[in-house]
Every structure is written in structure tokens, then in C-alpha cells.
Design a protein around this motif. Structure first.
Motif, PDB file in Angstrom:
ATOM      1  N   LEU A  25      -1.846  12.477  -4.129  1.00  0.00           N
ATOM      2  CA  LEU A  25      -2.628  11.528  -4.911  1.00  0.00           C
ATOM      3  C   LEU A  25      -2.128  10.130  -4.591  1.00  0.00           C
ATOM      4  N   ASN A  26      -3.052   9.233  -4.260  1.00  0.00           N
ATOM      5  CA  ASN A  26      -2.705   7.839  -3.992  1.00  0.00           C
ATOM      6  C   ASN A  26      -3.667   6.941  -4.770  1.00  0.00           C
ATOM      7  N   PRO A  27      -3.358   6.643  -6.043  1.00  0.00           N
ATOM      8  CA  PRO A  27      -4.263   5.830  -6.862  1.00  0.00           C
ATOM      9  C   PRO A  27      -4.420   4.400  -6.352  1.00  0.00           C
ATOM     10  N   TYR A  28      -3.469   3.959  -5.545  1.00  0.00           N
ATOM     11  CA  TYR A  28      -3.494   2.598  -5.022  1.00  0.00           C
ATOM     12  C   TYR A  28      -3.372   2.628  -3.505  1.00  0.00           C
ATOM     13  N   THR A  29      -3.952   1.632  -2.862  1.00  0.00           N
ATOM     14  CA  THR A  29      -3.748   1.405  -1.438  1.00  0.00           C
ATOM     15  C   THR A  29      -3.041   0.072  -1.294  1.00  0.00           C
ATOM     16  N   GLY A  30      -2.063   0.025  -0.408  1.00  0.00           N
ATOM     17  CA  GLY A  30      -1.242  -1.174  -0.331  1.00  0.00           C
ATOM     18  C   GLY A  30      -0.084  -1.055  -1.298  1.00  0.00           C
ATOM     19  N   CYS A  31       0.866  -1.978  -1.201  1.00  0.00           N
ATOM     20  CA  CYS A  31       2.053  -1.863  -2.040  1.00  0.00           C
ATOM     21  C   CYS A  31       2.700  -3.229  -2.224  1.00  0.00           C
ATOM     22  N   SER A  32       3.087  -3.518  -3.446  1.00  0.00           N
ATOM     23  CA  SER A  32       3.712  -4.805  -3.750  1.00  0.00           C
ATOM     24  C   SER A  32       5.218  -4.797  -3.532  1.00  0.00           C
ATOM     25  N   HIS A  33       5.797  -3.668  -3.175  1.00  0.00           N
ATOM     26  CA  HIS A  33       7.242  -3.625  -2.925  1.00  0.00           C
ATOM     27  C   HIS A  33       7.621  -4.475  -1.702  1.00  0.00           C
ATOM     28  N   GLY A  34       6.731  -4.507  -0.701  1.00  0.00           N
ATOM     29  CA  GLY A  34       6.973  -5.346   0.467  1.00  0.00           C
ATOM     30  C   GLY A  34       8.153  -4.931   1.317  1.00  0.00           C
ATOM     31  N   CYS A  35       8.466  -3.650   1.372  1.00  0.00           N
ATOM     32  CA  CYS A  35       9.616  -3.174   2.153  1.00  0.00           C
ATOM     33  C   CYS A  35       9.411  -3.485   3.634  1.00  0.00           C
ATOM     34  N   ILE A  36      10.391  -4.118   4.252  1.00  0.00           N
ATOM     35  CA  ILE A  36      10.192  -4.586   5.624  1.00  0.00           C
ATOM     36  C   ILE A  36      10.186  -3.448   6.632  1.00  0.00           C
ATOM     37  N   TYR A  88       4.041   4.028  -8.801  1.00  0.00           N
ATOM     38  CA  TYR A  88       4.593   3.282  -9.935  1.00  0.00           C
ATOM     39  C   TYR A  88       4.920   1.838  -9.574  1.00  0.00           C
ATOM     40  N   GLN A  89       4.203   1.280  -8.611  1.00  0.00           N
ATOM     41  CA  GLN A  89       4.392  -0.129  -8.306  1.00  0.00           C
ATOM     42  C   GLN A  89       3.879  -0.991  -9.463  1.00  0.00           C
ATOM     43  N   ALA A  90       4.065  -2.306  -9.369  1.00  0.00           N
ATOM     44  CA  ALA A  90       3.879  -3.213 -10.505  1.00  0.00           C
ATOM     45  C   ALA A  90       2.507  -3.116 -11.171  1.00  0.00           C
ATOM     46  N   VAL A  91       1.429  -2.932 -10.390  1.00  0.00           N
ATOM     47  CA  VAL A  91       0.096  -2.940 -10.983  1.00  0.00           C
ATOM     48  C   VAL A  91      -0.150  -1.739 -11.885  1.00  0.00           C
ATOM     49  N   GLU A  92       0.691  -0.702 -11.772  1.00  0.00           N
ATOM     50  CA  GLU A  92       0.536   0.469 -12.643  1.00  0.00           C
ATOM     51  C   GLU A  92       0.739   0.092 -14.107  1.00  0.00           C
ATOM     52  N   ARG A  93       1.536  -0.925 -14.386  1.00  0.00           N
ATOM     53  CA  ARG A  93       1.719  -1.365 -15.776  1.00  0.00           C
ATOM     54  C   ARG A  93       0.394  -1.814 -16.385  1.00  0.00           C
ATOM     55  N   LYS A  94      -0.460  -2.430 -15.588  1.00  0.00           N
ATOM     56  CA  LYS A  94      -1.749  -2.920 -16.086  1.00  0.00           C
ATOM     57  C   LYS A  94      -2.807  -1.834 -16.079  1.00  0.00           C
ATOM     58  N   TYR A  95      -2.923  -1.094 -14.977  1.00  0.00           N
ATOM     59  CA  TYR A  95      -4.040  -0.171 -14.810  1.00  0.00           C
ATOM     60  C   TYR A  95      -3.754   1.233 -15.341  1.00  0.00           C
ATOM     61  N   GLY A  96      -2.524   1.679 -15.271  1.00  0.00           N
ATOM     62  CA  GLY A  96      -2.168   2.978 -15.820  1.00  0.00           C
ATOM     63  C   GLY A  96      -2.848   4.168 -15.171  1.00  0.00           C
ATOM     64  N   LEU A  97      -3.228   4.054 -13.899  1.00  0.00           N
ATOM     65  CA  LEU A  97      -3.917   5.163 -13.230  1.00  0.00           C
ATOM     66  C   LEU A  97      -2.994   6.369 -13.067  1.00  0.00           C
ATOM     67  N   THR A  98      -1.750   6.125 -12.707  1.00  0.00           N
ATOM     68  CA  THR A  98      -0.811   7.227 -12.507  1.00  0.00           C
ATOM     69  C   THR A  98      -0.576   7.978 -13.811  1.00  0.00           C
ATOM     70  N   ARG A  99      -0.411   7.252 -14.886  1.00  0.00           N
ATOM     71  CA  ARG A  99      -0.188   7.887 -16.190  1.00  0.00           C
ATOM     72  C   ARG A  99      -1.377   8.760 -16.582  1.00  0.00           C
TER      73      ARG A  99
END
Length: 268
Positions: A25-36, A88-99
């Protein structure tokens, strides 16, 4: 900063090619972690985005509804959240798709495996405890906070991840640590690997796996730039590993687990 987009999806529960996992399951595409070092950076061009991976997040706003429809047919096996990006990246706090997905999965009979760099997962401990088989892994590349901020600028600190792991373990949820990637010259010193393994054990992790750096060109270029700027003494070790990645991996496999600690190797 990253750009946020909302989009729709046709499928939520997809077959996985990862050994031991049946679905992802991938509720989001892209990631705000920015791991190099992220291997998924090549995904940006397949999603029609001009921004580099780590600079945008697409939110699949209908994801939960699509998953609910797919779960109407009984499924068996293990599902991973998430295989390409962090659920569980930052936008999950707003959208709650994973929960909301976990709430559905508690009634599905599917086993759930989570791999994250975020302590936000402890918010959903109640759902995880209600599942017959759930596990949470935390990726920890280094215990050095300064190095972690440079490698993973948008992710919670390693100390926050270990604290979350300890809370989940205390709640009776299976936890583990994924030491990945092991970066030549930066994170591969035996004492550093042993320190992560020992910290994971103290926090209650049931196993520790590791994964050597995948010498993907974009990742190598980013790490090389970081080393040249902040850790020039590590350059020769890194370049030597780049010239013979197979030999580097073999050496790590021979020396794992570090300092006599128990661990389970992963070749993914």
C-alpha cells in the motif's frame, strides 16, 4: 520545503515483488524526508513531476475508498506499508490516509508490516495491537544526529525513532530495525553498526536487518558531494567501494552481525 499535490488512484492494494510480502500500500507518491540516498528518486519522471524526488508529495485522496472496495473480496497474506515511500511522512498528520487504511485492515485478516522513519506510527498503536499479526520496522542509518540531518533532512531524528520503537515494543507489538543503507566511509564502521544494534536491542527490537548501499548513480553522486563537503577523509573509502560494490557487500555480509550481536541479514 516540498510541493503538495492531490490526485486520484485506480488501485490501492497492489501485488508486491518483495520476497515475503504479498501486497503493498502506498497512499502517497513522493516523500518529504528528502533522503539523499533514496533509490526511489527515479520514480519522479514516471509520475510526470518536474520536481526532484524529495521535493514533492502526491496525496491519493480516494485511496481509502479504493482500498475498501478491493477488500470486499477476502485476501490472504502480508501487506506492506509502504514499499516506495513512507506511509508516515509529514502529510499523514493532515490527511490520515494510513490510519484509515489500518482501520480497514484490522477487519481484513491480512498481516501488516510497516517500515518507516517516523515516530508518528505510535499514534496508531491501538490498531496495530488489534491485529493478529502486525510488525513495525524503523529504518536507522546512523545514530549521529548531525549526519542523519544531512542524509535524511526531512525525517524525524534517530533518537525519536528509537523512542517510538521502545513504546511499540512495550505495547506488545513486534518491532525491528533496518540499518539501511550502510554507506561506505560514513556509517559502516564496526563500532557504529554495533551501537545501532545494541540500541535497537535495548529498545526492544526483536531483530536487526541491514542493507548495503545500492550504488545507484544518483545516490552515489549525492553522497559523494556530501562526503567532499563535510567528511573528506571518508572519500577514499567511499570511492574504493564504488569501484567494486560486490566486494564491499561481501565484506559487510562476512562481518554481520557486528560485535557479536544477533541479527538477521537482509539481501533486499
Amino acid at each position: 520545503m516540498f510541493k503538495l499535490y492531490e490526485t486520484a488512484c485506480r488501485s490501492a492494494l497492489n501485488r508486491s515483488r518483495i520476497p515475503g510480502l504479498d501486497y503493498c500500500l502506498n497512499p502517497y507518491t513522493g516523500c518529504s524526508h528528502g533522503c539523499i540516498y533514496c533509490y526511489a528518486s527515479c520514480m519522479a519522471r514516471f509520475r510526470g513531476r518536474r520536481e526532484r524526488w524529495g521535493a514533492f508529495v502526491q496525496v491519493k485522496t480516494n485511496f481509502v475508498e479504493v482500498l475498501a472496495a478491493q477488500l470486499r473480496r477476502p485476501k490472504k497474506g502480508k501487506v506492506m506499508l509502504a514499499s516506495v515511500t513512507d506511509a508516515y511522512q509529514a502529510v499523514e498528520r493532515k490527511y490520515g490516509l494510513t490510519r484509515r487504511c489500518l482501520e480497514l485492515l484490522t477487519r481484513s485478516g491480512l498481516e501488516v508490516s510497516i517500515l518507516t522513519k517516523s515516530d508518528l506510527v505510535i499514534r496508531d498503536a491501538g490498531f496495530l495491537k488489534a491485529m493478529p499479526a502486525a510488525e513495525v520496522g524503523f529504518t536507522i542509518t546512523t545514530l549521529n544526529d548531525r549526519l542523519a540531518r544531512l542524509l535524511e533532512p526531512g525525517a524525524p531524528s534517530p533518537s525519536r525513532r528509537l523512542a517510538a520503537l521502545e513504546k511499540l515494543s512495550a505495547a506488545g507489538i513486534k518491532t525491528w530495525v533496518f540499518v539501511a543503507p550502510v554507506i561506505p566511509g560514513l556509517t559502516d564502521a564496526p563500532e557504529d553498526l554495533a551501537a545501532i544494534t545494541q540500541a535497537a536491542a535495548r529498545a526492544g527490537a526483536q531483530e536487526v536487518d541491514f542493507d548495503p548501499l545500492n550504488f545507484y548513480p544518483a545516490a552515489v553522486a549525492s553522497i559523494r558531494e556530501l562526503i567532499s563537503r563535510y567528511w573528506p577523509r571518508a572519500k577514499s573509502v567511499f570511492e574504493h567501494a564504488c569501484r567494486d560494490p560486490a566486494a564491499y557487500r561481501q565484506r559487510l555480509y562476512r562481518n554481520w552481525p557486528p560485535a557479536g550481536r544477533s541479527g538477521t541479514t537482509s539481501n533486499t
